[in-house]
Design a protein around this motif. Structure first.
Motif, PDB file in Angstrom:
ATOM      1  N   GLU A   1       0.828  -1.203   0.000  1.00  0.00           N
ATOM      2  CA  GLU A   1       0.000   0.000   0.000  1.00  0.00           C
ATOM      3  C   GLU A   1       0.867   1.260   0.000  1.00  0.00           C
ATOM      4  N   GLN A   2       1.911   1.252   0.807  1.00  0.00           N
ATOM      5  CA  GLN A   2       2.797   2.411   0.867  1.00  0.00           C
ATOM      6  C   GLN A   2       3.560   2.601  -0.448  1.00  0.00           C
ATOM      7  N   LEU A   3       3.993   1.506  -1.039  1.00  0.00           N
ATOM      8  CA  LEU A   3       4.720   1.593  -2.305  1.00  0.00           C
ATOM      9  C   LEU A   3       3.841   2.125  -3.442  1.00  0.00           C
ATOM     10  N   CYS A   4       2.540   2.046  -3.266  1.00  0.00           N
ATOM     11  CA  CYS A   4       1.596   2.535  -4.284  1.00  0.00           C
ATOM     12  C   CYS A   4       1.056   3.929  -3.978  1.00  0.00           C
ATOM     13  N   GLN A   5       1.511   4.543  -2.904  1.00  0.00           N
ATOM     14  CA  GLN A   5       1.046   5.897  -2.567  1.00  0.00           C
ATOM     15  C   GLN A   5       1.610   6.908  -3.551  1.00  0.00           C
ATOM     16  N   ARG A   6       0.731   7.744  -4.057  1.00  0.00           N
ATOM     17  CA  ARG A   6       1.132   8.787  -4.998  1.00  0.00           C
ATOM     18  C   ARG A   6       1.616  10.012  -4.242  1.00  0.00           C
ATOM     19  N   ALA A   7       2.518  10.736  -4.899  1.00  0.00           N
ATOM     20  CA  ALA A   7       3.086  11.927  -4.265  1.00  0.00           C
ATOM     21  C   ALA A   7       2.045  13.020  -4.136  1.00  0.00           C
ATOM     22  N   VAL A   8       1.561  13.510  -5.237  1.00  0.00           N
ATOM     23  CA  VAL A   8       0.563  14.573  -5.263  1.00  0.00           C
ATOM     24  C   VAL A   8      -0.282  14.420  -6.517  1.00  0.00           C
TER      25      VAL A   8
ATOM     26  N   ASP B   1       3.310   1.295 -16.594  1.00  0.00           N
ATOM     27  CA  ASP B   1       4.256   1.042 -15.508  1.00  0.00           C
ATOM     28  C   ASP B   1       3.936   1.898 -14.292  1.00  0.00           C
ATOM     29  N   PHE B   2       3.462   3.111 -14.513  1.00  0.00           N
ATOM     30  CA  PHE B   2       3.105   4.008 -13.415  1.00  0.00           C
ATOM     31  C   PHE B   2       1.629   3.916 -13.029  1.00  0.00           C
ATOM     32  N   ASP B   3       0.767   3.796 -14.023  1.00  0.00           N
ATOM     33  CA  ASP B   3      -0.672   3.901 -13.781  1.00  0.00           C
ATOM     34  C   ASP B   3      -1.307   2.636 -13.217  1.00  0.00           C
ATOM     35  N   ASP B   4      -0.750   1.480 -13.513  1.00  0.00           N
ATOM     36  CA  ASP B   4      -1.415   0.219 -13.188  1.00  0.00           C
ATOM     37  C   ASP B   4      -0.817  -0.505 -11.986  1.00  0.00           C
ATOM     38  N   VAL B   5      -0.304   0.239 -11.017  1.00  0.00           N
ATOM     39  CA  VAL B   5       0.260  -0.393  -9.831  1.00  0.00           C
ATOM     40  C   VAL B   5      -0.857  -0.886  -8.921  1.00  0.00           C
ATOM     41  N   ALA B   6      -0.571  -1.968  -8.212  1.00  0.00           N
ATOM     42  CA  ALA B   6      -1.542  -2.532  -7.273  1.00  0.00           C
ATOM     43  C   ALA B   6      -0.790  -3.104  -6.076  1.00  0.00           C
ATOM     44  N   PRO B   7      -1.225  -2.774  -4.861  1.00  0.00           N
ATOM     45  CA  PRO B   7      -0.523  -3.258  -3.666  1.00  0.00           C
ATOM     46  C   PRO B   7      -0.346  -4.774  -3.631  1.00  0.00           C
TER      47      PRO B   7
END
Length: 176
Positions: free
Chosen positions: A48-55, A99-105
């Motif tokens: 979950e943390q690895l998938c957190q977006r910056a802003v 690579d950026f848009d389709d991340v999942a925890p």
């Protein structure tokens, strides 16, 4: 039954030691250092943390950077230089930022493990090759392995700066 949450493992980073002489060793040490730095920025975080977006509206995440660098390792070392049949992993003409848009925890562990394996395969593909050996890029440019190493070091350095900011946003951790 208790569900286990995967946590990115701790990383021992090795400072580059070659300061003059062996160019190939120096390039490999710097590439390894930057690979380790990206992994270091992920260490101790769960999916979950690895998938957190910056802003908003950015889709940049640490896991997205890991996936992106897996794609870049494959593109330059395996597909381009070694001429292995390695199609894009996350990228397609219809999904240019997968690579950026389709991340999942729930895929964090598999994505992270696949990234490490891709780096090892990239190293094996160029082991023993001369820095003067060349490839032709998609744009028709002839480039040597030396340039690819330098480009990869630059790519990691830039994205490790992003990783610094992402990690600080997630849990306040800063620094090397």
């Amino acid at each position: 039954m208790r569900l286990m949450t995967w946590i990115a493992p701790s990383v021992d980073r090795s400072e580059p030691r070659t300061v003059n002489g062996d160019e190939r060793a120096a390039l490999q040490e710097w590439l390894d250092y930057h690979r380790q730095t990206l992994a270091y920025k992920c260490a101790g975080l769960n999916g979950e943390q690895l998938c957190q977006r910056a802003v908003a509206p950015s889709t940049l995440t640490l896991l997205g950077l890991v996936r992106h660098m897996r794609e870049v390792e494959r593109s330059w070392f395996l597909h381009g230089f070694a001429r292995l049949d390695r199609p894009p992993i996350y990228y397609s003409p219809e999904n240019r930022d997968g690579d950026f848009d389709d991340v999942a925890p729930q895929h964090a562990e598999a994505d992270y493990t696949a990234y490490l394996a891709e780096c090892a395969e990239a190293d094996a593909a160029v082991a023993g090759r001369s820095l003067d050996d060349t490839m032709t890029t998609r744009r028709g440019q002839i480039t040597d392995l030396r340039w690819i190493y330098l480009h990869m070091i630059e790519e990691y350095a830039r994205h490790n700066g992003h990783a610094d900011l992402l990690r600080e946003r997630i849990d306040g951790v800063t620094g090397d």
